[in-house]
Design a protein around this motif. Structure first.
Motif, PDB file in Angstrom:
ATOM      1  N   THR A   1      35.594  45.167  46.773  1.00  0.00           N
ATOM      2  CA  THR A   1      36.967  45.678  46.779  1.00  0.00           C
ATOM      3  C   THR A   1      37.284  46.475  48.045  1.00  0.00           C
ATOM      4  O   THR A   1      38.359  47.054  48.158  1.00  0.00           O
ATOM      5  N   ASN A   2      36.344  46.520  48.970  1.00  0.00           N
ATOM      6  CA  ASN A   2      36.549  47.202  50.254  1.00  0.00           C
ATOM      7  C   ASN A   2      37.009  48.653  50.064  1.00  0.00           C
ATOM      8  O   ASN A   2      37.859  49.160  50.798  1.00  0.00           O
ATOM      9  N   GLY A   3      36.449  49.299  49.064  1.00  0.00           N
ATOM     10  CA  GLY A   3      36.761  50.708  48.830  1.00  0.00           C
ATOM     11  C   GLY A   3      38.119  50.962  48.205  1.00  0.00           C
ATOM     12  O   GLY A   3      38.566  52.116  48.151  1.00  0.00           O
ATOM     13  N   THR A   4      38.775  49.910  47.696  1.00  0.00           N
ATOM     14  CA  THR A   4      40.127  50.078  47.140  1.00  0.00           C
ATOM     15  C   THR A   4      40.159  50.044  45.615  1.00  0.00           C
ATOM     16  O   THR A   4      41.244  49.994  45.022  1.00  0.00           O
ATOM     17  N   ALA A   5      38.995  50.058  44.963  1.00  0.00           N
ATOM     18  CA  ALA A   5      38.952  49.980  43.500  1.00  0.00           C
ATOM     19  C   ALA A   5      39.713  51.145  42.876  1.00  0.00           C
ATOM     20  O   ALA A   5      39.629  52.288  43.338  1.00  0.00           O
ATOM     21  N   GLN A   6      40.453  50.852  41.822  1.00  0.00           N
ATOM     22  CA  GLN A   6      41.237  51.860  41.100  1.00  0.00           C
ATOM     23  C   GLN A   6      40.604  52.190  39.754  1.00  0.00           C
ATOM     24  O   GLN A   6      41.221  52.846  38.915  1.00  0.00           O
ATOM     25  N   VAL A   7      39.378  51.737  39.554  1.00  0.00           N
ATOM     26  CA  VAL A   7      38.629  52.046  38.340  1.00  0.00           C
ATOM     27  C   VAL A   7      37.343  52.754  38.738  1.00  0.00           C
ATOM     28  O   VAL A   7      36.859  52.605  39.867  1.00  0.00           O
ATOM     29  N   GLN A   8      36.821  53.536  37.839  1.00  0.00           N
ATOM     30  CA  GLN A   8      35.601  54.303  38.114  1.00  0.00           C
ATOM     31  C   GLN A   8      34.378  53.428  37.877  1.00  0.00           C
ATOM     32  O   GLN A   8      33.574  53.646  36.974  1.00  0.00           O
ATOM     33  N   MET A   9      34.256  52.412  38.710  1.00  0.00           N
ATOM     34  CA  MET A   9      33.144  51.473  38.613  1.00  0.00           C
ATOM     35  C   MET A   9      32.719  51.070  40.017  1.00  0.00           C
ATOM     36  O   MET A   9      33.529  51.073  40.948  1.00  0.00           O
ATOM     37  N   SER A  10      31.454  50.715  40.143  1.00  0.00           N
ATOM     38  CA  SER A  10      30.993  50.127  41.393  1.00  0.00           C
ATOM     39  C   SER A  10      31.455  48.669  41.452  1.00  0.00           C
ATOM     40  O   SER A  10      31.828  48.074  40.429  1.00  0.00           O
ATOM     41  N   ASP A  11      31.419  48.092  42.634  1.00  0.00           N
ATOM     42  CA  ASP A  11      31.771  46.679  42.756  1.00  0.00           C
ATOM     43  C   ASP A  11      30.820  45.794  41.963  1.00  0.00           C
ATOM     44  O   ASP A  11      31.215  44.760  41.429  1.00  0.00           O
ATOM     45  N   ALA A  12      29.560  46.208  41.878  1.00  0.00           N
ATOM     46  CA  ALA A  12      28.582  45.441  41.085  1.00  0.00           C
ATOM     47  C   ALA A  12      28.956  45.464  39.605  1.00  0.00           C
ATOM     48  O   ALA A  12      28.826  44.449  38.900  1.00  0.00           O
ATOM     49  N   GLU A  13      29.432  46.606  39.123  1.00  0.00           N
ATOM     50  CA  GLU A  13      29.859  46.690  37.719  1.00  0.00           C
ATOM     51  C   GLU A  13      31.113  45.849  37.476  1.00  0.00           C
ATOM     52  O   GLU A  13      31.259  45.215  36.431  1.00  0.00           O
ATOM     53  N   ILE A  14      32.024  45.841  38.461  1.00  0.00           N
ATOM     54  CA  ILE A  14      33.210  44.992  38.346  1.00  0.00           C
ATOM     55  C   ILE A  14      32.798  43.525  38.274  1.00  0.00           C
ATOM     56  O   ILE A  14      33.301  42.755  37.446  1.00  0.00           O
ATOM     57  N   ALA A  15      31.840  43.128  39.120  1.00  0.00           N
ATOM     58  CA  ALA A  15      31.373  41.741  39.134  1.00  0.00           C
ATOM     59  C   ALA A  15      30.747  41.350  37.801  1.00  0.00           C
ATOM     60  O   ALA A  15      30.929  40.215  37.326  1.00  0.00           O
ATOM     61  N   LYS A  16      30.030  42.275  37.180  1.00  0.00           N
ATOM     62  CA  LYS A  16      29.404  41.970  35.891  1.00  0.00           C
ATOM     63  C   LYS A  16      30.457  41.672  34.830  1.00  0.00           C
ATOM     64  O   LYS A  16      30.315  40.717  34.045  1.00  0.00           O
ATOM     65  N   ILE A  17      31.536  42.450  34.808  1.00  0.00           N
ATOM     66  CA  ILE A  17      32.609  42.205  33.847  1.00  0.00           C
ATOM     67  C   ILE A  17      33.319  40.891  34.162  1.00  0.00           C
ATOM     68  O   ILE A  17      33.652  40.115  33.252  1.00  0.00           O
ATOM     69  N   VAL A  18      33.532  40.615  35.434  1.00  0.00           N
ATOM     70  CA  VAL A  18      34.159  39.345  35.839  1.00  0.00           C
ATOM     71  C   VAL A  18      33.347  38.166  35.315  1.00  0.00           C
ATOM     72  O   VAL A  18      33.898  37.187  34.805  1.00  0.00           O
ATOM     73  N   GLY A  19      32.026  38.257  35.423  1.00  0.00           N
ATOM     74  CA  GLY A  19      31.161  37.186  34.947  1.00  0.00           C
ATOM     75  C   GLY A  19      31.265  36.954  33.449  1.00  0.00           C
ATOM     76  O   GLY A  19      31.000  35.849  32.964  1.00  0.00           O
ATOM     77  N   GLN A  20      31.662  37.988  32.714  1.00  0.00           N
ATOM     78  CA  GLN A  20      31.853  37.848  31.265  1.00  0.00           C
ATOM     79  C   GLN A  20      33.228  37.288  30.919  1.00  0.00           C
ATOM     80  O   GLN A  20      33.412  36.659  29.882  1.00  0.00           O
ATOM     81  N   LEU A  21      34.198  37.508  31.811  1.00  0.00           N
ATOM     82  CA  LEU A  21      35.573  37.078  31.553  1.00  0.00           C
ATOM     83  C   LEU A  21      35.858  35.641  31.990  1.00  0.00           C
ATOM     84  O   LEU A  21      36.715  34.971  31.418  1.00  0.00           O
ATOM     85  N   PHE A  22      35.150  35.191  33.018  1.00  0.00           N
ATOM     86  CA  PHE A  22      35.436  33.878  33.603  1.00  0.00           C
ATOM     87  C   PHE A  22      34.174  33.020  33.590  1.00  0.00           C
ATOM     88  O   PHE A  22      33.137  33.438  34.118  1.00  0.00           O
ATOM     89  N   ASP A  23      34.264  31.854  32.991  1.00  0.00           N
ATOM     90  CA  ASP A  23      33.160  30.900  32.954  1.00  0.00           C
ATOM     91  C   ASP A  23      33.185  30.106  34.250  1.00  0.00           C
ATOM     92  O   ASP A  23      34.106  29.330  34.507  1.00  0.00           O
ATOM     93  N   LEU A  24      32.171  30.284  35.084  1.00  0.00           N
ATOM     94  CA  LEU A  24      32.163  29.683  36.411  1.00  0.00           C
ATOM     95  C   LEU A  24      31.256  28.466  36.518  1.00  0.00           C
ATOM     96  O   LEU A  24      30.906  28.028  37.627  1.00  0.00           O
TER      97      LEU A  24
END
Length: 434
Positions: free
Chosen positions: A340-363
């Motif tokens: 997110t290039n330091g622009t995240a608006q949630v209290q999460m690391s980019d790695a934590e965001i990626a983990k949730i993305v992996g649960q939301l989207f079947d790739l």
């Protein structure tokens, strides 16, 4: 002095675009037109179609597996005519150009790695990494530099096809836009616009008059139309035209009569940065056009854009870069990365965001194809003015059947631009405005 120091923190960023008449884009559109006509007859067709175009000649090569039959000559000539190469003076013309076809059957080794008895476990068509990007800089979540560059050449092509103004225009053109950003990455002003457009020979007093004529029309016809068409550019373009330090470079070499495939050989897949984010974000290196969706170079890049756009639209970050990578013949991605290039608006690391993305989207490739409806004949439209940042819409398209007759299909375009999972993304990241 203080003001000068602040100014020094501003930076310039540039993106370019090319018109549908650019030789590389001619090749892309031909490859995708062939793909679409195969998918219209056989949604499970496997296609890897490359096109070369040069003076009076088109060469088609690649590997296909299709239950239907496509008249390649008919498709190619129709595509070239739609672009606007319909005059012998262009030295590349729809009805008279030679067409050589060298398509053959798809490799059995590749097919063995991709096909599975369980369709959901379809393997990736190749190894590689694909990227998607989004930013809230514009309302279509695209970088402003590229969005404006696309709009300039798109609008120029519309003027050419309408045939009422700038009647000297020929199909080939390029644009380049440089924007000054402040230290917070906000666009401040347009610094430079470069426009090169092919044109008929202009008789009179030489090249200087030709350049002045075209520049005058760019200022009085094209730029006001772009500003009116899209409010994002209105104030920026008005300020640009009044700015004594701004630069408008029109046909910098002075003459652009010889162009298109006669001026420069075109090849499929040579405009991958124009096709994506104009240099923002990143690119995995794989081209899109001419490839069916089993090739993750294409389908996973669309899925990555779909994810990145959701993250930004949901307010998770102001910008997002998503990478997904695959091994040939393997369904599950090797890796999923979010920055997110330091622009995240949630209290999460980019790695934590990626983990949730992996649960939301079947790739897995089969899931991407299903969720984005990628077996539709939807690709020729992507081969000009960018594959991303476009309008999701349903259109009626015309195709040729095995006997050369036409038939129509309703097709949903740019499905990866839909925000159809926005509520799920907001819920997963506990966004306050759900």
């Amino acid at each position: 002095m203080k003001q000068s120091c602040l100014k020094a923190k501003n930076y310039l960023f540039t993106s370019e675009s090319v018109s549908e008449g650019h030789p590389d884009k001619v090749s892309d559109q031909i490859s995708d037109a062939i793909l679409d006509n195969m998918l219209a007859q056989d949604p499970q067709a496997h296609v890897a179609c490359e096109t070369l175009c040069t003076t009076g000649q088109v060469v088609i090569a690649g590997e296909v597996s299709c239950k239907g039959w496509v008249d390649i000559q008919q498709v190619v000539r129709k595509t070239i005519a739609e672009i606007g190469y319909t005059k012998a003076d262009y030295k590349f013309e729809a009805e008279s150009c030679g067409i050589m076809t060298a398509l053959h059957a798809q490799s059995a080794d590749i097919n063995m790695g991709v096909s599975r008895a369980n369709a959901d476990e379809q393997g990736a068509g190749d190894q590689g990494m694909m990227f998607g990007y989004a930013t809230d800089e514009t309302d279509n979540y695209m970088p402003l530099t590229l969005d404006l560059a696309h709009t300039l050449v798109y609008t120029l092509a519309r003027i050419r096809k309408e045939g009422q103004q700038m009647t000297y225009l020929r199909p080939d053109s390029k644009s380049q836009v440089t924007i000054e950003y402040d230290q917070d990455n906000n666009p401040v002003r347009i610094d430079t616009i470069v426009l090169s457009t092919q044109h008929d020979p202009v008789t009179g007093e030489g090249l200087q008059v030709t350049g002045e004529l075209i520049k005058k029309d760019i200022i009085e016809i094209l730029l006001p139309r772009v500003a009116t068409r899209d409010s994002r550019y209105g104030h920026l373009l008005e300020a640009f035209l009044k700015d004594p330090n701004a630069k408008l470079l029109v046909n910098p070499t002075g003459n652009f009569v010889i162009g298109g495939p006669h001026g420069d050989t075109g090849l499929t897949g040579r405009k991958i940065i124009v096709d994506t984010y104009g240099g923002r974000g990143a690119h995995g290196g794989g081209a899109f056009s001419g490839k069916d969706p089993s090739k993750v170079d294409r389908s996973a890049a669309y899925a990555a854009r779909w994810i990145a756009k959701h993250l930004v639209a949901a307010g998770v970050a102001h910008e997002a870069l998503v990478q997904v990578s695959y091994a040939i013949g393997v369904a599950q991605p090797v890796s999923l990365y979010v920055n997110t290039n330091g622009t995240a608006q949630v209290q999460m690391s980019d790695a934590e965001i990626a983990k949730i993305v992996g649960q939301l989207f079947d790739l897995r490739p089969a899931a991407i194809i299903r969720d984005l409806k990628l077996t539709q004949p939807m690709y020729q439209e992507t081969a000009k003015y960018g594959h991303v940042g476009r309008t999701n819409e349903v259109v009626t398209k015309t195709f040729f059947d095995a006997d050369g007759n036409t038939f129509e299909r309703e097709v949903e375009l740019f499905t990866w631009e839909k925000l159809d999972r926005i509520d799920k993304v907001k819920a997963a990241f506990m966004m306050a405005d759900l």
